[in-house]
Design an enzyme around this catalytic site. Structure first.
Site, short mmCIF file in Angstrom:
data_model
loop_
_atom_site.label_atom_id
_atom_site.label_comp_id
_atom_site.label_asym_id
_atom_site.label_seq_id
_atom_site.Cartn_x
_atom_site.Cartn_y
_atom_site.Cartn_z
N ASP A 105 -9.43 24.95 -3.80
CA ASP A 105 -8.34 23.98 -3.72
C ASP A 105 -7.97 23.64 -2.29
O ASP A 105 -8.21 24.42 -1.35
CB ASP A 105 -7.09 24.53 -4.41
CG ASP A 105 -7.20 24.49 -5.93
OD1 ASP A 105 -8.29 24.15 -6.43
OD2 ASP A 105 -6.20 24.81 -6.60
N HIS A 257 -9.46 29.09 -2.09
CA HIS A 257 -8.99 27.96 -1.26
C HIS A 257 -9.93 27.77 -0.07
O HIS A 257 -10.39 28.75 0.53
CB HIS A 257 -7.57 28.22 -0.74
CG HIS A 257 -6.53 28.26 -1.81
ND1 HIS A 257 -6.27 29.41 -2.54
CD2 HIS A 257 -5.70 27.31 -2.31
CE1 HIS A 257 -5.31 29.16 -3.43
NE2 HIS A 257 -4.95 27.89 -3.31
#
Length: 727
Positions: A105, A257
């Protein structure tokens, strides 16, 4: 710098219209009025684009805690992490046994995304990247690399808000901008999405479920997670890798991430996680493979492609422009701060030197002086001006040159029957012509010039001519003040005169590079005027023109801060605009006319290499950037740290206030009008900016601006001379 306009129109390049009428604006003139506003709108647009596309956002962790899970259907809560509500369906998908989907993300990031791609490509492992629109428009080349490597791309909104707290229109805007960014960066759209701050499917609450259904109606398949590594906490690579491991033999969708901070531990964790999973018999897939479709992405049409490219280009340009503006403002801000410090130091030194001159033994100048008053339609002002001159404690002869007035100016001047007042009529020829006519008729070798709307104190003439005791002095500038300061606009100009004009003149006096002797209060040696070629109509700023010519002729110019004159300032914004437009344009004309002083020797070269650069930097270039301070302040309030922004803007205002207070102290003025300083900085400065931009455009175009008469009220008051005047 103070330049007092003469209302005589003088020769004009175009025939004047009937008296009392105003000619319509030509297309060229309308263009010059519109361009400053267009420039401001462009700067504001650039900042808006840059602010919205680059403002920071919190990581996923910031929005997860504190919301109870309730409201989603049981079939969803008990289902898999991929939710499909498109076309009225209600389906979920769960990874098969020993199957893992690695998702990342908040990217793409120019530092960490390529490193993660290198690890995935090394092990031949697919990944799914949920990108934000902000990062995509800032780093489109990184997104293209993700796609070239064969990885999957999904939407993570544009600016990473919690969609459950947003209005429907805000959600639509987030999606549209993100898809536009994907189209411009890589020529694709995607129907795969992960909402910011989402977690496992069991944590889906009623508000998030409502958004999920609405996104499904728009064609989006929503991805949630099974394994949250919490790599944003940076707990260590081993902890991250352990958190990513599903409980055998189950599969899972793993959250990692690739942006939002230091992701070195995530990269290190992947290097051990992927071999570890493979060793346990796990395989890797994408969410499209999990759902059983070829891809969630599709190419965009030509129209959407070019819209996206334009959007990405606009963001790129805005980013470069804001960076350039930031550097420029840093440089200019440093210069302005240094100038304020120098002004304060030199002004104090000038005041001390002026006091020493008064106490030193020298022969005072007591010989009579000729006072020339050019006048054009000044029936409202002329009586008050002449009475103030007649009350002078220095012997004077007064020459009023009526420059073709249409009113009773000359008759009123004669009707006063004042001693030593001569009224001369001439056909309208402009202010320079009227002044030269008055000088030619002067009986004395020293001439004081003032405008017909200006009032002198009894001591003004005597103090104005004292520097002529030095035979090297060719001219002296007086201290012009606003005489009609009862209203807000008058107070703003009063602050500007005391702080901007007269404080500057103290500095210029010490540096021997005075750029302007104000038309409201100036004295000249007739010999010096002749050496400089007399007053010229070449520019609209005849006072600046003659001052520069005197420097080039080798004469010294002094400033007499105790020679006070009160003049009528414009009482409306329209009148102020017209006056300052002419001043600004005239200053540019005079600077260009005397540009050769830059390469001359002696006093001319000193003025050219010191006075002209100071004039250009601080009277033209720096004011042009003044509105950026306020625009960037608004930018900081909306997109940055409001507290830091307020403190920075207050710091700039504090510096201005210190300079203003010291200038008022030196001039013996009360500090009470300074309450209007903050509003002056916000409103008045923008008006001056627009005027200056218009003048610059006029100068570039080469248009010869005609004289424009300002309306007068005769409202100048002669206050008692301050007993605390510091000089």
């Amino acid at each position: 710098m103070r330049r007092r306009p003469h209302r005589s129109p003088g020769p004009s390049p175009r025939p004047p219209g009937p008296r009392g009428t105003r000619a319509p604006l030509s297309p060229r003139h309308r263009f010059r009025l519109v361009v400053p506003l267009v420039l401001l709108a462009f700067v504001a647009s650039v900042l808006l684009i840059e602010g919205y596309t680059t403002r920071g956002f919190a990581g996923d962790q910031e929005g997860r805690a504190g919301r109870p899970a309730s409201g989603g259907p049981r079939v969803i809560a008990d289902g898999g992490p991929v939710v499909d509500t498109t076309h009225g369906h209600l389906r979920t998908y769960r990874p098969p046994a020993r199957t893992v989907v690695l998702t990342f993300d908040d990217g793409p990031d120019p530092t960490w995304t390529p490193r993660i791609l290198a690890v995935l490509d090394h092990y031949g492992t697919p990944g799914t990247f949920f990108v934000t629109g902000q990062q995509t428009v800032r780093h489109p080349e990184v997104l293209r690399r993700v796609i070239r490597s064969g990885h999957e791309v999904g939407v993570h909104t544009f600016s990473h808000p919690d969609l459950a707290t947003q209005s429907a229109s805000a959600v639509d805007r987030e999606l549209a901008l993100t898809q536009l960014a994907l189209a411009g960066a890589a020529g694709i759209n995607t129907s795969l999405m992960r909402m910011p701050y989402s977690s496992t499917i069991s944590a889906l609450d009623s508000r998030a479920w409502t958004v999920t259904r609405r996104l499904g109606e728009k064609g989006y398949v929503l991805a949630f997670i099974d394994q949250d590594t919490e790599d944003w906490r940076r707990p260590g690579a081993r902890v991250i890798a352990d958190a990513a491991m599903p409980d055998p033999p189950a599969g899972g969708v793993v959250l990692l991430h690739d942006a939002g901070g230091d992701r070195s531990q995530t990269v290190e964790a992947l290097q051990s996680l992927i071999p570890r999973l493979k060793a346990q018999g796990y395989r890797f897939t994408t969410l499209a493979g999990l759902v059983g479709t070829d891809s969630f992405t599709s190419p965009v049409g030509t129209g959407e492609l070019w819209q996206g490219r334009f959007f990405v280009a606009a963001v790129t340009v805005s980013g470069a422009a804001v960076s350039a503006v930031g550097v420029l403002l840093l440089v200019v801000g440093s210069l302005v701060l240094a100038r304020c410090v120098v002004l304060l130091v030199l002004a104090g030194r000038h005041a001390r030197r002026h006091r020493r001159r008064h106490t030193a033994l020298h022969r005072p100048v007591t010989r009579p002086v000729s006072v020339v008053v050019p006048a054009y339609d000044e029936e409202l002002c002329i009586r008050k001006t002449l009475r103030s001159l007649a009350a002078s404690d220095h012997p004077v002869e007064i020459i009023v040159v009526d420059d073709g007035s249409h009113d009773r100016t000359a008759d009123l001047a004669r009707s006063l029957a004042l001693e030593n007042v001569t009224v001369v009529r001439q056909p309208n020829g402009g202010k320079a012509s009227a002044l030269n006519n008055g000088v030619m008729r002067a009986s004395h070798d020293l001439v004081v010039m003032l405008d017909a709307d200006t009032v002198f104190a009894p001591s003004t003439v005597g103090r104005l001519v004292q520097p002529f005791a030095d035979p090297r002095v060719g001219a002296v500038a007086g201290n012009a003040k606003v005489g009609n300061r009862r209203h807000l606009l008058g107070r703003w100009q009063h602050i500007e005169y005391v702080m901007g004009f007269n404080l500057d003149r103290r500095m210029y006096d010490l540096l021997h590079c005075m750029p302007t002797i104000p038309g409201a209060a100036g004295a000249f040696r007739v010999e010096a005027l002749r050496d400089a070629g007399m007053m010229s109509a070449d520019t609209l700023a005849e006072d600046t023109d003659i001052t520069m010519a005197l420097h080039r002729a080798g004469w010294e110019i002094r400033y007499a801060p105790d020679a006070l004159a009160w003049t009528e300032a414009p009482a409306s914004l329209r009148q102020l605009w017209r006056q300052r437009y002419r001043w600004s344009y005239g200053t540019m004309q005079a600077a260009w006319k005397h540009r050769h002083a830059l390469v001359e020797r002696g006093p001319a070269g000193r003025f050219g290499r010191l006075g002209l650069p100071l004039l250009t930097v601080f009277q033209i270039l720096t004011p042009l950037l003044a509105p950026l301070i306020d625009i960037l302040a608004l930018y900081g309030l909306v997109f940055g740290n409001p507290l830091t922004t307020v403190l920075a803007w207050s710091g700039v205002l504090a510096v201005q206030a210190v300079c203003a207070a010291y200038a008022f102290h030196l001039d013996g003025e009360r500090l009470r009008p300074l309450w209007a300083l903050p509003l002056q900085q916000v409103v008045y400065r923008q008006v001056m900016y627009l005027v200056l931009v218009q003048a610059c455009l006029t100068a570039i175009h080469g248009y010869r601006l005609p004289w424009q008469r300002l309306n007068r009220s005769g409202d100048v008051m002669l206050p008692p001379q301050p007993s605390t005047h510091r000089t």
